[in-house]
Design a protein around this motif. Structure first.
Motif, PDB file in Angstrom:
ATOM      1  N   VAL A 136       0.845  -1.194   0.000  1.00 38.98           N
ATOM      2  CA  VAL A 136       0.000   0.000   0.000  1.00 38.98           C
ATOM      3  C   VAL A 136       0.883   1.248   0.000  1.00 38.98           C
ATOM      4  O   VAL A 136       1.724   1.423   0.881  1.00 38.98           O
ATOM      5  N   ASP A 137       0.674   2.108  -0.988  1.00 40.13           N
ATOM      6  CA  ASP A 137       1.492   3.308  -1.128  1.00 40.13           C
ATOM      7  C   ASP A 137       0.796   4.543  -0.570  1.00 40.13           C
ATOM      8  O   ASP A 137      -0.418   4.583  -0.417  1.00 40.13           O
ATOM      9  N   ASP A 138       1.622   5.562  -0.316  1.00 41.56           N
ATOM     10  CA  ASP A 138       1.176   6.917   0.049  1.00 41.56           C
ATOM     11  C   ASP A 138       0.587   7.019   1.451  1.00 41.56           C
ATOM     12  O   ASP A 138      -0.291   7.855   1.699  1.00 41.56           O
ATOM     13  N   LEU A 139       1.062   6.207   2.387  1.00 40.26           N
ATOM     14  CA  LEU A 139       0.685   6.422   3.776  1.00 40.26           C
ATOM     15  C   LEU A 139       1.403   7.676   4.272  1.00 40.26           C
ATOM     16  O   LEU A 139       2.534   7.916   3.881  1.00 40.26           O
ATOM     17  N   ASN A 199       9.934   2.863   2.561  1.00 43.52           N
ATOM     18  CA  ASN A 199      10.223   4.216   2.086  1.00 43.52           C
ATOM     19  C   ASN A 199       9.638   4.466   0.690  1.00 43.52           C
ATOM     20  O   ASN A 199       9.828   3.669  -0.234  1.00 43.52           O
ATOM     21  N   HIS A 200       8.909   5.591   0.576  1.00 44.68           N
ATOM     22  CA  HIS A 200       8.308   5.975  -0.707  1.00 44.68           C
ATOM     23  C   HIS A 200       8.745   7.411  -1.032  1.00 44.68           C
ATOM     24  O   HIS A 200       8.088   8.085  -1.830  1.00 44.68           O
ATOM     25  N   THR A 201       9.826   7.833  -0.411  1.00 48.27           N
ATOM     26  CA  THR A 201      10.417   9.179  -0.420  1.00 48.27           C
ATOM     27  C   THR A 201       9.567  10.159   0.399  1.00 48.27           C
ATOM     28  O   THR A 201       8.362   9.976   0.534  1.00 48.27           O
ATOM     29  N   THR A 224       8.685  13.396  -0.100  1.00 45.02           N
ATOM     30  CA  THR A 224       7.667  14.229  -0.773  1.00 45.02           C
ATOM     31  C   THR A 224       7.006  13.556  -1.969  1.00 45.02           C
ATOM     32  O   THR A 224       6.308  14.212  -2.738  1.00 45.02           O
ATOM     33  N   HIS A 225       7.250  12.243  -2.152  1.00 46.96           N
ATOM     34  CA  HIS A 225       6.706  11.550  -3.329  1.00 46.96           C
ATOM     35  C   HIS A 225       7.335  12.111  -4.598  1.00 46.96           C
ATOM     36  O   HIS A 225       6.669  12.421  -5.590  1.00 46.96           O
ATOM     37  N   MET A 226       8.671  12.186  -4.587  1.00 41.67           N
ATOM     38  CA  MET A 226       9.404  12.805  -5.690  1.00 41.67           C
ATOM     39  C   MET A 226       9.506  11.878  -6.902  1.00 41.67           C
ATOM     40  O   MET A 226       9.717  10.679  -6.770  1.00 41.67           O
ATOM     41  N   ILE A 254      -1.565  -0.973  -4.322  1.00 43.72           N
ATOM     42  CA  ILE A 254      -2.759  -0.141  -4.146  1.00 43.72           C
ATOM     43  C   ILE A 254      -2.377   1.055  -3.272  1.00 43.72           C
ATOM     44  O   ILE A 254      -1.272   1.089  -2.719  1.00 43.72           O
ATOM     45  N   HIS A 255      -3.269   2.014  -3.205  1.00 41.26           N
ATOM     46  CA  HIS A 255      -2.968   3.254  -2.468  1.00 41.26           C
ATOM     47  C   HIS A 255      -3.912   3.399  -1.283  1.00 41.26           C
ATOM     48  O   HIS A 255      -5.068   2.960  -1.337  1.00 41.26           O
ATOM     49  N   GLU A 256      -3.416   4.096  -0.251  1.00 43.00           N
ATOM     50  CA  GLU A 256      -4.228   4.206   0.947  1.00 43.00           C
ATOM     51  C   GLU A 256      -5.251   5.329   0.833  1.00 43.00           C
ATOM     52  O   GLU A 256      -5.260   6.280   1.616  1.00 43.00           O
TER      53      GLU A 256
HETATM   54 ZN   LIG Z   1       2.827   6.848  -4.479  1.00 49.73          ZN
END
Ligand SMILES: [Zn+2]
Length: 304
Positions: free
Chosen positions: A30-33, A95-97, A99-101, A226-228
């Motif tokens: 799951v991305d973007d937590l 880790n997804h960076t 700032t989502h760079m 998937i995204h949160e």
């Molecule tokens: Zn993302």
């Protein structure tokens, strides 16, 4: 005896015609937590996280990595509670960076800095456990070969591994549409979105299992991205049931990545979907005859 053989033949025939799903393993990531997309009208980030975790637990999904952008803790104070809920559920963070760079526009130095700025929160919440797993934002791993080599060398030095993806149904594309429809109170459009979303789920499973069979001659262990977001939280019970109906067994990312395809030589590890990338690298056309994907172009126009 004859009756049993007839039964076996019937099952084999069903498999051959795709009427019965072939078993496969899938890890859910799951991305973007802790805060994917704009704030959700009428729903807190914690509420979205609780719904998410309840669905994952109800389906006994193990080892679900949540990939974080810690900039959200600055922008929406209080969202650290989401990360704590994730940890309390026994799930790991990666880790997804910060700032989502996008590495292609940010460049190597800034991208490395963005990885490092995300680390204090990971260190704190993952105390004593392995959090050195990177999911590239936008699944962009550096289009320019020198840039890609630069980030791979950096990640190797830092002891990071990369969380590649094999299944995605563009769930992110529903996020802002859902927020607009909630604001407008447009329940009919939301119902239509649910139907389209599940068509996308089915199509993506069909395509990725088709591509796996065609490229590798077997079902690899898959990784779903998937995204949160609130809409995926709403749909997640149905999504997980659909995966089960299609023959999926849920495994951890660690178990999925034990499949040799994830350590195979690849000129652009982390870029796009692994199956598509490795097909390109082998010069293989795996999509001829594949099930059609679902068009999501309409989502941008809904609830305007
Ligand atoms: Zn993302």
């Amino acid at each position: 005896m004859k009756r049993i053989l007839t039964g076996v033949a019937a099952v084999l025939a069903l498999v051959a015609f795709g009427a019965k799903a072939e078993p496969f393993k899938v890890a859910i990531t799951v991305d973007d937590l802790p805060a994917h997309g704009s704030p959700v009208p009428g729903h807190s980030r914690e509420e979205v996280a609780r719904d998410y975790l309840a669905a994952l637990k109800a389906h006994k999904v193990p080892g679900v990595y949540g990939f974080i952008n810690a900039v959200a803790l600055e922008r929406e104070p209080g969202t650290k509670a989401v990360l704590k809920l994730w940890r309390d559920a026994g799930y790991p963070l990666g880790n997804h960076t910060y700032t989502h760079m996008n590495i292609n526009t940010g460049g190597l130095t800034a991208f490395e800095g963005d990885i490092e700025k995300n680390e204090p929160v990971l260190k704190e919440l993952m105390a004593g456990q392995d959090w050195r797993v990177l999911r590239f934002p936008f699944l962009n791993a550096g289009t320019d070969p020198a840039l890609h080599k630069g980030i791979m060398d950096y990640l190797a030095t830092k002891g990071y591994r990369i969380a590649d993806v094999t299944i995605s149904f563009n769930d992110w594309a529903y996020t802002e549409t859902y927020n607009r429809c909630l604001t407008k109170g447009d329940a009919a459009t939301i119902d239509a979105m649910k139907v389209q979303y599940m068509q996308g789920v089915k199509a993506s499973i069909a395509r990725s299992t088709y591509g796996s069979q065609k490229l590798y001659g077997r079902q690899i262990s898959h990784v779903l991205l998937i995204h949160e977001g609130a809409f995926t939280a709403l749909m997640l019970p149905q999504v997980l049931s659909e995966f089960e109906a299609e023959g999926a067994t849920f495994v951890s990312l660690d178990e999925a990545q034990g499949d040799p395809v994830y350590s195979a030589v690849s000129a652009h590890r982390g870029e796009g979907l692994l199956i598509e990338r490795q097909a390109r690298e082998k010069g293989a056309d795996i999509w001829a005859g594949a099930p059609a994907d679902v068009d999501i172009a309409n989502l941008d126009t809904l609830c305007r």
